[in-house]
Design an enzyme around this catalytic site. Structure first.
Site, PDB file in Angstrom:
ATOM      1  CG  ASP A  79       7.539  23.128  -8.852  1.00  0.00           C
ATOM      2  OD1 ASP A  79       6.645  23.218  -8.466  1.00  0.00           O
ATOM      3  OD2 ASP A  79       8.567  23.884  -8.407  1.00  0.00           O
ATOM      4  N   GLY A  80       8.407  18.592  -9.975  1.00  0.00           N
ATOM      5  CA  GLY A  80       8.733  17.653 -11.027  1.00  0.00           C
ATOM      6  C   GLY A  80       7.457  16.784 -11.169  1.00  0.00           C
ATOM      7  CD  GLU A 154      12.047  23.292 -19.177  1.00  0.00           C
ATOM      8  OE1 GLU A 154      12.049  21.864 -18.612  1.00  0.00           O
ATOM      9  OE2 GLU A 154      11.747  24.284 -18.432  1.00  0.00           O
ATOM     10  CG  ASP A 183      27.305  24.964 -24.537  1.00  0.00           C
ATOM     11  OD1 ASP A 183      28.047  25.084 -25.305  1.00  0.00           O
ATOM     12  OD2 ASP A 183      27.701  25.154 -23.117  1.00  0.00           O
ATOM     13  CB  THR A 194       9.163  31.133 -14.075  1.00  0.00           C
ATOM     14  OG1 THR A 194       8.293  29.921 -13.845  1.00  0.00           O
ATOM     15  CG2 THR A 194       8.526  32.388 -14.043  1.00  0.00           C
ATOM     16  CB  SER A 197      13.511  29.568 -20.391  1.00  0.00           C
ATOM     17  OG  SER A 197      13.580  30.548 -21.367  1.00  0.00           O
ATOM     18  CG  LEU A 198      14.490  33.262 -14.742  1.00  0.00           C
ATOM     19  CD1 LEU A 198      14.092  34.287 -15.510  1.00  0.00           C
ATOM     20  CD2 LEU A 198      13.577  32.885 -13.558  1.00  0.00           C
ATOM     21  CB  SER A 199      18.827  28.902 -15.197  1.00  0.00           C
ATOM     22  OG  SER A 199      17.880  28.783 -14.251  1.00  0.00           O
ATOM     23  CB  ALA A 218      26.264  28.657 -23.105  1.00  0.00           C
TER      24      ALA A 218
END
EC number: 2.7.1.23
Length: 302
Positions: A79-80, A154, A183, A194, A197-199, A218
């Site tokens: 993906d990277g 993102e 943070d 997905t 941002s999802l994390s 956070a």
């Protein structure tokens, strides 16, 4: 008539390099001129994050030979690699076929197990295009553009290391500015919803929605939650922290952002064109690759 194809390879992975050799031979046998480049050409800034300037802007990532005469480009990696390849192809409007030689492969269209079939479909033109929206991320100081990159997933802005609270003032279009203590912050596309941002607690957004989402990392307030808004509205992030921050775009581009800088996020006119060999239902992709919506195999007894 000689046709033209691109090959973007993660040269740091032996499997991708070996696969590229066989793919190039197959294309050349089908009368293609193949322009092979490294995906590292789409990685902007990390070699020297203090060196901001990309004098020619984000389009400078497009490799030599990648132009309107190129029918498609094949991307070999994870993906990277795909995120890096997006910067190399979107400004030139070149569609990409993504073949996963990495791990998850959330953005992959094909895998090594069906490589031959995928290339055959590509050569005979049995494919469609799905366009994914992208953003332009610019670091500004006064009126000078110091750094710029195309963004498919993102932009994350936080301290280095990510250990303490930051303060941000964020302006979205004509709306009243938003103050966030967290943070860090993430600005993402639907494609990026997905990912990081999802994390961080952001929602999943279907790829066809014309929106951008702002997700605090956070947050230090119960009132700070993810916000989704129209992608036609430009966003400006003003760091209100005396120390420098680190900006990371798509996980493989970035630079330092100083207190006197501001980060401008706006919709790009260049979409990323993904080659689709078959129909993909987005919720099914979420189920297959992220385990979303799977039924409970075993439920506790009452």
């Amino acid at each position: 008539m000689v046709r033209k194809a691109g090959l973007i390879v993660n040269d740091g992975k032996e499997l991708a390099v070996q696969t590229a050799i066989s793919v190039q031979k197959k294309l050349e046998k089908s009368n293609y001129e193949v322009v092979r480049v490294s995906s590292s050409g789409g990685m902007v800034g990390f070699a020297n994050p203090d060196q901001h300037v990309r004098p020619l802007g984000y389009s400078n990532c497009v490799p030599e030979g990648f132009d309107s005469s190129m029918e498609f480009a094949i991307v070999l990696g994870g993906d990277g690699t795909v995120l890096s390849a997006a910067r190399q192809t979107a400004p030139a409007k070149i569609p990409i076929l993504t073949i996963n030689t990495g791990h998850l492969g959330f953005l992959a269209e094909a895998y090594l197990s069906n490589l031959e079939e995928a290339i055959d479909k590509l050569i005979i033109g049995k494919w469609d295009i799905e366009e994914r929206k992208s953003l332009i991320i610019s670091v500004m100081r006064n009126e000078q553009r110091r750094w710029e990159s195309l963004c498919l997933n993102e932009m994350a802005l936080h301290r280095e290391p990510l250990t303490s609270m930051c303060h941000f003032e964020i302006s979205i279009g004509r709306h009243a500015p938003v103050d966030i203590s967290a943070d860090g912050v993430i600005l993402s596309t639907p494609t990026g919803s997905t990912a990081y941002s999802l994390s961080a607690g952001g929602p999943v957004i279907t790829p066809d929605c014309p929106v951008v989402q702002l997700t605090p990392i956070a947050p230090h307030s119960l009132a700070s939650r993810a916000l989704v808004f129209n992608d036609s509205e430009p966003v400006t992030v003003f760091p209100a922290t005396p120390e420098r921050l680190v900006m990371v775009v798509d996980g493989n581009a970035g630079c330092y952002v100083w207190p006197e800088d501001r980060v401008l996020i706006r919709k790009s006119k260049h979409s990323v064109k993904f080659i689709r060999l078959e129909d993909h239902e987005f919720f099914q992709v979420l189920r297959n690759k992220l385990g979303w919506g799977l039924p409970h195999v075993g439920k506790p007894n009452k």
